[in-house]
Design a protein around this motif. Sequence first.
Motif, PDB file in Angstrom:
ATOM      1  N   ARG A   1       0.824  -1.203   0.000  1.00  0.00           N
ATOM      2  CA  ARG A   1       0.000   0.000   0.000  1.00  0.00           C
ATOM      3  C   ARG A   1       0.863   1.260   0.000  1.00  0.00           C
ATOM      4  O   ARG A   1       0.527   2.257  -0.603  1.00  0.00           O
ATOM      5  N   GLU A   2       1.968   1.235   0.740  1.00  0.00           N
ATOM      6  CA  GLU A   2       2.871   2.384   0.779  1.00  0.00           C
ATOM      7  C   GLU A   2       4.167   1.991   1.450  1.00  0.00           C
ATOM      8  O   GLU A   2       4.272   0.949   2.088  1.00  0.00           O
TER       9      GLU A   2
ATOM     10  N   ARG B   1       7.012   3.865   3.989  1.00  0.00           N
ATOM     11  CA  ARG B   1       7.193   5.045   4.829  1.00  0.00           C
ATOM     12  C   ARG B   1       8.436   4.890   5.676  1.00  0.00           C
ATOM     13  O   ARG B   1       8.914   3.787   5.905  1.00  0.00           O
TER      14      ARG B   1
ATOM     15  N   THR C   1       8.947   4.775  11.995  1.00  0.00           N
ATOM     16  CA  THR C   1       8.212   5.470  13.035  1.00  0.00           C
ATOM     17  C   THR C   1       8.232   4.568  14.256  1.00  0.00           C
ATOM     18  O   THR C   1       7.850   3.397  14.140  1.00  0.00           O
TER      19      THR C   1
ATOM     20  N   ASN D   1      -0.157   4.457  14.360  1.00  0.00           N
ATOM     21  CA  ASN D   1      -1.389   5.020  13.823  1.00  0.00           C
ATOM     22  C   ASN D   1      -1.083   5.517  12.413  1.00  0.00           C
ATOM     23  O   ASN D   1      -0.312   6.446  12.235  1.00  0.00           O
ATOM     24  N   LEU D   2      -1.683   4.874  11.434  1.00  0.00           N
ATOM     25  CA  LEU D   2      -1.487   5.256  10.037  1.00  0.00           C
ATOM     26  C   LEU D   2      -2.772   5.910   9.534  1.00  0.00           C
ATOM     27  O   LEU D   2      -3.718   5.225   9.169  1.00  0.00           O
ATOM     28  N   ARG D   3      -2.803   7.230   9.594  1.00  0.00           N
ATOM     29  CA  ARG D   3      -3.976   7.993   9.162  1.00  0.00           C
ATOM     30  C   ARG D   3      -5.283   7.440   9.744  1.00  0.00           C
ATOM     31  O   ARG D   3      -6.239   7.180   9.043  1.00  0.00           O
ATOM     32  N   GLY D   4      -5.280   7.246  11.054  1.00  0.00           N
ATOM     33  CA  GLY D   4      -6.489   6.812  11.745  1.00  0.00           C
ATOM     34  C   GLY D   4      -6.652   5.306  11.861  1.00  0.00           C
ATOM     35  O   GLY D   4      -7.580   4.841  12.516  1.00  0.00           O
TER      36      GLY D   4
END
Length: 151
Positions: A30-31, A33, A36, A53-56
């Motif tokens: 999906r992506e 990054r 983190t 937490n990945l965008r909610g």
Amino acid sequence: MTEPSTAGQLELISFEIGGQEFCIDISVVREIRGWTPAMPMPQMPEYIRGVINLRGVVMAVLDLRNRLGLGRTEPSSRNVIVVVQLNDQMVGLLVDAVQETFMVDSECLQSPPVMDATVDMFIDAIIPLDGRMLSRLVVGALMPGGVALAA
């Protein structure tokens, strides 16, 4: 579990873990990054670093080096998280570095030698490519069974 692919040609993404090259089908990615820090969760297997937490969406981050039995990753700013989704499960795979995306003919995939049940479970093919060998991982086998990975 077999990841989706087109007949004849496969599009894969490769990454490095401890000096070894692995790849997965790009259709489950999906992506990508940067690292983190993950919040640790109690009673989780050692290879689960915690959750982010990945965008909610709260998702688990797996230390892929640890999951494959190659030791524990000491993450730095050079590490990346490859976010994968298989069916309704989404998880982050902590790797040393992403290398490339590439196409390969399905005839190039060779069965891994039978050595151990763990190898059979995580690796479904070896791909000789330009003088190097990549192990194709089965994403579904990497995800822990019975653990809620996405909220």
